[in-house]
Design a protein around this motif. Sequence first.
Motif, PDB file in Angstrom:
ATOM      1  N   SER A   1       6.719 -67.889 136.325  1.00 15.12           N
ATOM      2  CA  SER A   1       7.485 -68.385 135.172  1.00 15.12           C
ATOM      3  C   SER A   1       6.864 -69.626 134.524  1.00 15.12           C
ATOM      4  CB  SER A   1       8.923 -68.694 135.599  1.00 15.12           C
ATOM      5  OG  SER A   1       8.931 -69.664 136.637  1.00 15.12           O
ATOM      6  N   ALA A   2       6.335 -70.536 135.356  1.00 20.70           N
ATOM      7  CA  ALA A   2       5.769 -71.776 134.808  1.00 20.70           C
ATOM      8  C   ALA A   2       4.500 -71.477 134.010  1.00 20.70           C
ATOM      9  CB  ALA A   2       5.486 -72.766 135.932  1.00 20.70           C
ATOM     10  N   LEU A   3       3.647 -70.622 134.563  1.00 22.32           N
ATOM     11  CA  LEU A   3       2.409 -70.263 133.871  1.00 22.32           C
ATOM     12  C   LEU A   3       2.716 -69.514 132.572  1.00 22.32           C
ATOM     13  CD1 LEU A   3      -0.689 -70.235 133.969  1.00 22.32           C
ATOM     14  CD2 LEU A   3      -0.543 -68.040 135.174  1.00 22.32           C
ATOM     15  N   LYS A   4       3.741 -68.667 132.600  1.00 28.08           N
ATOM     16  CA  LYS A   4       4.118 -67.925 131.389  1.00 28.08           C
ATOM     17  C   LYS A   4       4.542 -68.884 130.283  1.00 28.08           C
ATOM     18  CE  LYS A   4       7.121 -64.257 129.668  1.00 28.08           C
ATOM     19  NZ  LYS A   4       8.217 -63.313 129.973  1.00 28.08           N
ATOM     20  N   ARG A   5       5.303 -69.931 130.633  1.00 25.34           N
ATOM     21  CA  ARG A   5       5.750 -70.905 129.625  1.00 25.34           C
ATOM     22  C   ARG A   5       4.551 -71.605 128.985  1.00 25.34           C
ATOM     23  NH1 ARG A   5       9.751 -75.850 131.178  1.00 25.34           N
ATOM     24  NH2 ARG A   5       8.051 -76.257 132.631  1.00 25.34           N
ATOM     25  N   VAL A   6       3.587 -71.992 129.815  1.00 29.05           N
ATOM     26  CA  VAL A   6       2.362 -72.620 129.293  1.00 29.05           C
ATOM     27  C   VAL A   6       1.666 -71.665 128.322  1.00 29.05           C
ATOM     28  CG1 VAL A   6       0.026 -73.384 129.910  1.00 29.05           C
ATOM     29  CG2 VAL A   6       1.992 -74.171 131.239  1.00 29.05           C
ATOM     30  N   GLY A   7       1.553 -70.412 128.716  1.00 32.50           N
ATOM     31  CA  GLY A   7       0.870 -69.416 127.893  1.00 32.50           C
ATOM     32  C   GLY A   7       1.552 -69.181 126.563  1.00 32.50           C
ATOM     33  N   VAL A   8       2.877 -69.067 126.584  1.00 33.38           N
ATOM     34  CA  VAL A   8       3.638 -68.813 125.347  1.00 33.38           C
ATOM     35  C   VAL A   8       3.497 -69.992 124.382  1.00 33.38           C
ATOM     36  CG1 VAL A   8       5.969 -68.567 124.399  1.00 33.38           C
ATOM     37  CG2 VAL A   8       5.272 -67.192 126.385  1.00 33.38           C
ATOM     38  N   GLU A   9       3.669 -71.220 124.898  1.00 35.81           N
ATOM     39  CA  GLU A   9       3.597 -72.402 124.034  1.00 35.81           C
ATOM     40  C   GLU A   9       2.181 -72.637 123.514  1.00 35.81           C
ATOM     41  OE1 GLU A   9       5.408 -75.904 125.586  1.00 35.81           O
ATOM     42  OE2 GLU A   9       7.288 -74.890 126.096  1.00 35.81           O
ATOM     43  N   ALA A  10       1.184 -72.416 124.378  1.00 38.02           N
ATOM     44  CA  ALA A  10      -0.209 -72.593 123.956  1.00 38.02           C
ATOM     45  C   ALA A  10      -0.572 -71.564 122.888  1.00 38.02           C
ATOM     46  CB  ALA A  10      -1.148 -72.476 125.157  1.00 38.02           C
ATOM     47  N   ARG A  11      -0.127 -70.332 123.070  1.00 38.88           N
ATOM     48  CA  ARG A  11      -0.449 -69.286 122.093  1.00 38.88           C
ATOM     49  C   ARG A  11       0.102 -69.630 120.709  1.00 38.88           C
ATOM     50  NH1 ARG A  11       2.393 -65.400 120.183  1.00 38.88           N
ATOM     51  NH2 ARG A  11       3.969 -65.533 121.815  1.00 38.88           N
ATOM     52  N   LYS A  12       1.320 -70.158 120.654  1.00 39.98           N
ATOM     53  CA  LYS A  12       1.917 -70.537 119.356  1.00 39.98           C
ATOM     54  C   LYS A  12       1.081 -71.611 118.662  1.00 39.98           C
ATOM     55  CE  LYS A  12       6.747 -69.488 120.474  1.00 39.98           C
ATOM     56  NZ  LYS A  12       8.065 -70.090 120.829  1.00 39.98           N
ATOM     57  N   ASP A  13       0.663 -72.613 119.428  1.00 34.95           N
ATOM     58  CA  ASP A  13      -0.150 -73.685 118.844  1.00 34.95           C
ATOM     59  C   ASP A  13      -1.541 -73.186 118.444  1.00 34.95           C
ATOM     60  OD1 ASP A  13       1.933 -75.403 119.165  1.00 34.95           O
ATOM     61  OD2 ASP A  13       0.882 -76.820 120.466  1.00 34.95           O
ATOM     62  N   LEU A  14      -2.105 -72.286 119.242  1.00 32.57           N
ATOM     63  CA  LEU A  14      -3.424 -71.728 118.926  1.00 32.57           C
ATOM     64  C   LEU A  14      -3.362 -70.888 117.648  1.00 32.57           C
ATOM     65  CD1 LEU A  14      -4.511 -70.775 122.548  1.00 32.57           C
ATOM     66  CD2 LEU A  14      -5.717 -72.387 121.055  1.00 32.57           C
ATOM     67  N   GLU A  15      -2.272 -70.162 117.475  1.00 29.98           N
ATOM     68  CA  GLU A  15      -2.121 -69.371 116.249  1.00 29.98           C
ATOM     69  C   GLU A  15      -2.013 -70.276 115.026  1.00 29.98           C
ATOM     70  OE1 GLU A  15      -0.208 -65.177 117.883  1.00 29.98           O
ATOM     71  OE2 GLU A  15       1.165 -66.737 117.160  1.00 29.98           O
ATOM     72  N   ALA A  16      -1.306 -71.399 115.177  1.00 36.63           N
ATOM     73  CA  ALA A  16      -1.202 -72.365 114.074  1.00 36.63           C
ATOM     74  C   ALA A  16      -2.563 -73.015 113.811  1.00 36.63           C
ATOM     75  CB  ALA A  16      -0.163 -73.431 114.405  1.00 36.63           C
ATOM     76  N   PHE A  17      -3.307 -73.315 114.871  1.00 43.95           N
ATOM     77  CA  PHE A  17      -4.597 -73.987 114.738  1.00 43.95           C
ATOM     78  C   PHE A  17      -5.632 -73.082 114.063  1.00 43.95           C
ATOM     79  CE2 PHE A  17      -8.758 -75.437 116.283  1.00 43.95           C
ATOM     80  CZ  PHE A  17      -8.672 -76.808 116.070  1.00 43.95           C
ATOM     81  N   PHE A  18      -5.688 -71.818 114.483  1.00 43.91           N
ATOM     82  CA  PHE A  18      -6.698 -70.899 113.951  1.00 43.91           C
ATOM     83  C   PHE A  18      -6.210 -70.093 112.750  1.00 43.91           C
ATOM     84  CE2 PHE A  18      -8.247 -71.475 118.366  1.00 43.91           C
ATOM     85  CZ  PHE A  18      -9.550 -71.864 118.085  1.00 43.91           C
ATOM     86  N   GLY A  19      -4.891 -70.126 112.490  1.00 43.73           N
ATOM     87  CA  GLY A  19      -4.352 -69.379 111.348  1.00 43.73           C
ATOM     88  C   GLY A  19      -4.472 -67.877 111.513  1.00 43.73           C
ATOM     89  N   LYS A  20      -4.352 -67.405 112.754  1.00 42.55           N
ATOM     90  CA  LYS A  20      -4.546 -65.992 113.044  1.00 42.55           C
ATOM     91  C   LYS A  20      -3.802 -65.640 114.327  1.00 42.55           C
ATOM     92  CE  LYS A  20      -8.594 -64.083 112.103  1.00 42.55           C
ATOM     93  NZ  LYS A  20     -10.002 -63.589 112.198  1.00 42.55           N
ATOM     94  N   GLN A  21      -3.450 -64.374 114.474  1.00 41.44           N
ATOM     95  CA  GLN A  21      -2.778 -63.934 115.698  1.00 41.44           C
ATOM     96  C   GLN A  21      -3.706 -64.131 116.903  1.00 41.44           C
ATOM     97  OE1 GLN A  21      -1.288 -59.923 115.466  1.00 41.44           O
ATOM     98  NE2 GLN A  21      -0.670 -59.878 117.610  1.00 41.44           N
ATOM     99  N   VAL A  22      -3.108 -64.548 118.025  1.00 41.72           N
ATOM    100  CA  VAL A  22      -3.882 -64.833 119.237  1.00 41.72           C
ATOM    101  C   VAL A  22      -3.328 -64.045 120.413  1.00 41.72           C
ATOM    102  CG1 VAL A  22      -4.331 -66.631 120.980  1.00 41.72           C
ATOM    103  CG2 VAL A  22      -4.693 -67.133 118.551  1.00 41.72           C
TER     104      VAL A  22
END
Length: 294
Positions: free
Chosen positions: A246-267
């Motif tokens: 569960s902890a690793l999943k939370r990191v992954g979900v939050e990081a993916r959202k920020d990465l999508e905002a950073f790169f302007g593309k689905q991740v």
Amino acid sequence: MSHKAGFVNIIGNPNVGKSTLMNAFVGERLSIITSKAQTTRHRILGIVNGEDFQVVLSDTPGIIKPAYELQASMMDFVKSAFEDADVLLYLVELGEKELKDEAFFTKIRSAKIPVLLLINKIDKGNEELLEASLDLWTEKVPNAEVFAISALENFGVQEVFTRIIDLLPVSPAFYPKDQLTDKPERFFVNEIIREKILLHYKKEIPYAVEIDCEEFFEEEEIIRMRAVIMVERDSQKGIIIGHKGSALKRVGVEARKDLEAFFGKQVHLELYVKVNKNWRSNDKQLRRFGYNQK
């Protein structure tokens, strides 16, 4: 019209707002920001371009007395910031009274280049505290121009930036005018994931972690990434993963959202955890992760 360009390096104690100021200047979120000390580990360049200027800003780790090899390498990044600066920004927090390393402080006071001393977080105090702080730092660093700012509220930032351009030498640009930073895309993947770990884990865990983006494939509609979270001990691996992942999943979900905002593309992001024993004190491992570049 003459063109100005130069290196402007930001130094100061941990958590005084160096990364917030860097991002405010650049207008992009290049440096990760958390309330924990030692969030910034590397020296990160952010480039601001205008028609007749190029400001190469450098965010550095907070000044500390090193306790192990990784921290010593972080302080080497700070030392290098003195060597190539055209303008030095010394950032202090309102109410702060000293730098944590006297040798660095001596370097600031004897600097032959322009020094701008910025009293940050003035939104957190009152006029009386600010006046006392202005008097203190004007006396302690007589070779500096003193400014009162709030990097978070963007107060006084433009005034400082205008002064920086005034002080820059006449020079052609050092980097292409469309370049924002000197770091590759994978570096920012690593930093965004590490930021989530700093935010969600306590005690020693965030400081024992390094991220390695092993795969980065960009397609037309999506970027596929695979990153490994390195820890030093098996017990840390269990904490990072958490109950049923569960902890690793939370990191992954939050990081993916920020990465999508950073790169302007689905991740699409895959995260794994590996034990890399005592990597913070291993010279070979530190070089692999971009430290110990002497």
